[in-house]
Design an enzyme around this catalytic site. Structure first.
Site, PDB file in Angstrom:
ATOM      1  N   ASN A 154       0.807  -1.219   0.000  1.00 51.79           N
ATOM      2  CA  ASN A 154       0.000   0.000   0.000  1.00 51.79           C
ATOM      3  C   ASN A 154       0.846   1.277   0.000  1.00 51.79           C
ATOM      4  O   ASN A 154       0.301   2.359  -0.220  1.00 51.79           O
ATOM      5  CB  ASN A 154      -0.994   0.018   1.168  1.00 51.79           C
ATOM      6  CG  ASN A 154      -0.309   0.164   2.494  1.00 51.79           C
ATOM      7  OD1 ASN A 154       0.738  -0.434   2.719  1.00 51.79           O
ATOM      8  ND2 ASN A 154      -0.865   0.962   3.366  1.00 51.79           N
ATOM      9  N   ALA A 235       3.870 -10.357  10.756  1.00 53.16           N
ATOM     10  CA  ALA A 235       4.819  -9.946  11.809  1.00 53.16           C
ATOM     11  C   ALA A 235       5.039 -11.097  12.793  1.00 53.16           C
ATOM     12  O   ALA A 235       6.164 -11.305  13.278  1.00 53.16           O
ATOM     13  CB  ALA A 235       4.291  -8.722  12.543  1.00 53.16           C
ATOM     14  N   GLU A 252       6.076  -2.478  12.100  1.00 54.41           N
ATOM     15  CA  GLU A 252       5.047  -1.435  11.937  1.00 54.41           C
ATOM     16  C   GLU A 252       3.827  -2.117  11.342  1.00 54.41           C
ATOM     17  O   GLU A 252       3.867  -2.546  10.191  1.00 54.41           O
ATOM     18  CB  GLU A 252       5.540  -0.350  10.968  1.00 54.41           C
ATOM     19  CG  GLU A 252       6.794   0.381  11.389  1.00 54.41           C
ATOM     20  CD  GLU A 252       6.538   1.400  12.473  1.00 54.41           C
ATOM     21  OE1 GLU A 252       5.355   1.688  12.752  1.00 54.41           O
ATOM     22  OE2 GLU A 252       7.510   1.890  13.052  1.00 54.41           O
ATOM     23  N   CYS A 285      -2.611   2.433   6.744  1.00 57.23           N
ATOM     24  CA  CYS A 285      -2.558   1.922   8.121  1.00 57.23           C
ATOM     25  C   CYS A 285      -2.993   2.968   9.133  1.00 57.23           C
ATOM     26  O   CYS A 285      -3.632   2.653  10.126  1.00 57.23           O
ATOM     27  CB  CYS A 285      -1.153   1.441   8.434  1.00 57.23           C
ATOM     28  SG  CYS A 285       0.075   2.750   8.313  1.00 57.23           S
ATOM     29  N   GLU A 458      10.084   4.225  14.423  1.00 52.68           N
ATOM     30  CA  GLU A 458      10.976   4.663  13.356  1.00 52.68           C
ATOM     31  C   GLU A 458      10.877   6.181  13.276  1.00 52.68           C
ATOM     32  O   GLU A 458       9.922   6.774  13.770  1.00 52.68           O
ATOM     33  CB  GLU A 458      10.575   4.006  12.037  1.00 52.68           C
ATOM     34  CG  GLU A 458      10.746   2.489  12.083  1.00 52.68           C
ATOM     35  CD  GLU A 458      10.468   1.782  10.759  1.00 52.68           C
ATOM     36  OE1 GLU A 458       9.959   2.418   9.830  1.00 52.68           O
ATOM     37  OE2 GLU A 458      10.758   0.586  10.689  1.00 52.68           O
TER      38      GLU A 458
HETATM   39  P1  NAD Z   1       1.643  -8.484   4.471  1.00 49.66           P
HETATM   40  O1  NAD Z   1       2.019  -8.699   5.882  1.00 49.66           O
HETATM   41  O2  NAD Z   1       0.829  -9.512   3.781  1.00 49.66           O
HETATM   42  O3  NAD Z   1       2.953  -8.306   3.559  1.00 49.66           O
HETATM   43  C1  NAD Z   1       3.927  -7.336   3.832  1.00 49.66           C
HETATM   44  C2  NAD Z   1       5.264  -7.787   3.268  1.00 49.66           C
HETATM   45  O4  NAD Z   1       5.689  -8.941   3.980  1.00 49.66           O
HETATM   46  C3  NAD Z   1       5.216  -8.193   1.789  1.00 49.66           C
HETATM   47  O5  NAD Z   1       6.391  -7.727   1.148  1.00 49.66           O
HETATM   48  C4  NAD Z   1       5.215  -9.712   1.845  1.00 49.66           C
HETATM   49  O6  NAD Z   1       5.793 -10.312   0.714  1.00 49.66           O
HETATM   50  C5  NAD Z   1       6.088  -9.958   3.080  1.00 49.66           C
HETATM   51  N1  NAD Z   1       5.870 -11.260   3.728  1.00 49.66           N
HETATM   52  C6  NAD Z   1       4.715 -11.973   3.819  1.00 49.66           C
HETATM   53  N2  NAD Z   1       4.922 -13.118   4.498  1.00 49.66           N
HETATM   54  C7  NAD Z   1       6.237 -13.132   4.866  1.00 49.66           C
HETATM   55  C8  NAD Z   1       7.049 -14.027   5.604  1.00 49.66           C
HETATM   56  N3  NAD Z   1       6.564 -15.174   6.116  1.00 49.66           N
HETATM   57  N4  NAD Z   1       8.346 -13.712   5.802  1.00 49.66           N
HETATM   58  C9  NAD Z   1       8.862 -12.567   5.315  1.00 49.66           C
HETATM   59  N5  NAD Z   1       8.138 -11.670   4.592  1.00 49.66           N
HETATM   60  C10 NAD Z   1       6.837 -11.941   4.388  1.00 49.66           C
HETATM   61  O7  NAD Z   1       0.947  -7.067   4.428  1.00 49.66           O
HETATM   62  P2  NAD Z   1       0.250  -6.369   3.193  1.00 49.66           P
HETATM   63  O8  NAD Z   1      -1.069  -7.006   2.950  1.00 49.66           O
HETATM   64  O9  NAD Z   1       1.237  -6.258   2.087  1.00 49.66           O
HETATM   65  O10 NAD Z   1       0.033  -4.877   3.781  1.00 49.66           O
HETATM   66  C11 NAD Z   1      -1.080  -4.467   4.477  1.00 49.66           C
HETATM   67  C12 NAD Z   1      -0.806  -4.386   5.970  1.00 49.66           C
HETATM   68  O11 NAD Z   1       0.291  -3.519   6.228  1.00 49.66           O
HETATM   69  C13 NAD Z   1      -1.987  -3.791   6.724  1.00 49.66           C
HETATM   70  O12 NAD Z   1      -2.224  -4.512   7.901  1.00 49.66           O
HETATM   71  C14 NAD Z   1      -1.506  -2.384   7.061  1.00 49.66           C
HETATM   72  O13 NAD Z   1      -2.131  -1.809   8.173  1.00 49.66           O
HETATM   73  C15 NAD Z   1      -0.058  -2.612   7.291  1.00 49.66           C
HETATM   74  N6  NAD Z   1       0.689  -1.355   7.165  1.00 49.66           N
HETATM   75  C16 NAD Z   1       1.210  -0.785   8.301  1.00 49.66           C
HETATM   76  C17 NAD Z   1       1.895   0.417   8.221  1.00 49.66           C
HETATM   77  C18 NAD Z   1       2.514   1.052   9.444  1.00 49.66           C
HETATM   78  O14 NAD Z   1       3.371   1.903   9.284  1.00 49.66           O
HETATM   79  N7  NAD Z   1       2.117   0.695  10.639  1.00 49.66           N
HETATM   80  C19 NAD Z   1       2.040   1.050   6.983  1.00 49.66           C
HETATM   81  C20 NAD Z   1       1.484   0.462   5.856  1.00 49.66           C
HETATM   82  C21 NAD Z   1       0.815  -0.747   5.964  1.00 49.66           C
END
Ligand code: NAD
Length: 487
Positions: A154, A235, A252, A285, A458
């Site tokens: 996103n 996470a 995050e 987010c 951060e």
């Molecule tokens: P996601 O957790 O599915 O993926 C995020 C990243 O992690 C991707 O690059 C993905 O390939 C990688 N990933 C997935 N599984 C993994 C694993 N087992 N090991 C290592 N890497 C892995 O999240 P998404 O759907 O891409 O993003 C949406 C989420 O991100 C929402 O929950 C949103 O709130 C959050 N977000 C948080 C912030 C913040 O600053 N707090 C900012 C933007 C988005």
């Protein structure tokens, strides 16, 4: 080589200063019209291993340069990002569905600043000393080593540079694993790093999906920091694999942030700001997604916010006048529809929206649901689509209780008379909260969440604290006399 709106893109990994083709490829689609935009190399264990080796080999030289030595490289990196601004913005708008106007006027300049600001801030990390009568303590920010940078779809450009800036400026070498749903702007970032002459191995990029490629990185004992932004469930997976090697993680995560409107608020300003929450189809987010509005002004607020929300221009994110773009993919649309349908079945009332939008296959109308209970799924869970909920309250204490009653604690918004709004804001358990405003950020300020919204902060020196091992070199001021009685 894919070509997006006249911009040629490299479809390979970038490892040790070379473009390395993968043995297999994955497809990237446009959320706006479903078109297949590109086929991108998928990272294997061999690619990840090569990237880790390259980053390790680059570390001694890069870290030995010092912040002053790294500054010109990083300034050139930012300049090269700037030279590609049209390509980066158009490409990211195509594959992530982010508004082109926001990319051009907000995200791109901010991404350049993410690199230069931290490169300059790192100059101040040097040579701090604590003097005591007994000794001088020379404090050093030692770069941790090879860092993995993993970002969501996103906000790929903004978040990748926000992490790369402090990591590189403080002397680390990095491997980025771009989000598989929107990886294309990262290819241009790697191209910018290459053109800027960053030494080979300082910045590496391995594409691929999370479970396969990302997890190879996060479980590798040679990685000394993992900076991750994404979902709570990912996470948790990353934390488990990082625990094996005791690799520090910055996490995050998601949110369900409260948007509180007290009964002495500027109702029109609050309602206009409320409608902003639909930007990027609320795939943001930090958006306030739970509206808590004082009973005395509830009807007035609903009427105003409805007017602003129904006026929003939903459509192609590449059009400069569009205010709400598409959802990222069909899975996300189904998820959003599922949340709305289950909420309605539980008794929620649709104040506006509640249906798909005819702008395209992946568009959903800005929606507000009322008549919800605190324990309902729609109040507790992050939807990550343009669906907000609204509840009323009768006292500030009740607003604070409702605001704090979810597992998340990322951000918040509070509108009201300044002193009263500040008092309420201080009691909301989140990493940050805007008073009579929204979205004001500064690179020097901390960013991060409480509870399930994350671990760590951060921004500013918080970023350097994460990417460095702070070391104290102690020199006594008198001749040292060894004794077992010493503290
Ligand atoms: P996601 O957790 O599915 O993926 C995020 C990243 O992690 C991707 O690059 C993905 O390939 C990688 N990933 C997935 N599984 C993994 C694993 N087992 N090991 C290592 N890497 C892995 O999240 P998404 O759907 O891409 O993003 C949406 C989420 O991100 C929402 O929950 C949103 O709130 C959050 N977000 C948080 C912030 C913040 O600053 N707090 C900012 C933007 C988005």
């Amino acid at each position: 080589m894919p070509n997006i709106q006249g911009h040629a893109l490299n479809d390979s990994h970038y490892i040790g200063g070379l473009w390395v083709e993968g043995k297999s490829y994955f497809k990237v689609f446009s959320p706006t019209d479903g078109k297949n935009l590109a086929e991108i190399s998928c990272g294997s264990a061999e690619n990840v291993n090569a990237a880790v080796i390259a980053a390790h080999e680059a570390f001694p030289f890069w870290s030995s340069l010092g912040a002053h030595g790294r500054l010109p490289y990083l300034k050139r990196f930012a300049d090269e990002i700037g030279k590609r601004k049209d390509a980066i913005c158009e490409v990211e708008s195509c594959d992530a569905g982010i508004l082109l106007s926001r990319l051009k006027h907000g995200i791109l300049p901010r991404s350049m600043l993410n690199i230069t600001w931290f490169a300059e801030a790192a100059l101040n990390l040097q040579d701090s000393t604590i003097e005591t009568p007994q000794a001088s303590h020379y404090l050093k920010y030692d770069p941790a080593g090879v860092c993995a940078i993993i970002t969501p779809w996103n906000a790929p450009l903004m978040l990748t540079t926000w992490k790369l800036g402090p990591a590189l400026a403080s002397g680390n070498t990095c491997i980025i694993k771009p989000p598989e749903l929107a990886p294309l702007s990262s290819a241009l970032l790697a191209e910018a790093a290459d053109a800027a002459g960053l030494p080979p191995g300082v910045l590496n990029m391995v594409h691929g999906n999370g479970a396969a490629t990302g997890s190879l990185l996060t479980s590798d004992p040679r990685i000394r920091r993992i900076s991750f932004t994404g979902s709570v469930s990912t996470a948790q997976e990353i934390s488990k694999s990082a625990a094996e090697n005791l690799t520090p993680c910055s996490l995050e995560l998601g949110g369900k942030s409260p948007f509180i409107v007290l009964d002495d608020a500027d109702i029109d300003l609050a309602a206009r700001t409320g409608a902003l929450m639909y930007r990027n189809a609320t795939q943001v987010c930090l958006a306030g997604t739970r509206f808590l509005v004082h009973k005395n002004i509830y009807d007035q607020f609903v009427e105003r916010m409805k007017a602003y929300s129904l006026n929003l221009k939903v459509g192609n994110p590449q059009n400069e006048s569009t205010e709400v773009g598409p959802l990222i993919n069909a899975k996300q649309l189904e998820k959003v529809k599922g949340y709305v349908n289950r909420a309605i079945a539980q008794g929620a009332e649709v104040l506006w929206g509640g249906v798909e939008h005819d702008a395209g296959a992946l568009f959903y109308t800005p929606t507000m649901l009322s008549n919800v209970n605190q324990n309902d799924e729609i109040v507790q869970e992050e939807v990550f689509g343009p669906v907000l909920v609204i509840q009323s309250f009768q006292s500030d204490e009740e607003a604070i209780l409702l605001a704090n009653n979810t597992k998340y604690g990322l951000g918040g918004v509070c509108f009201g008379e300044t002193k009263r709004a500040l008092t309420v804001a201080n009691q909301v358990k989140t990493g940050f909260i805007w008073v009579n405003s929204f979205g004001i950020r500064d690179l020097a300020a901390p960013f991060g969440g409480c509870k399930n919204s994350g671990i760590g902060r951060e921004g500013g020196n918080w970023s350097f604290d994460f990417f460095c091992d702070v070391k104290d070199v102690i020199l006594p001021k008198t001749i040292f006399n060894p004794s077992f009685a010493q503290r």
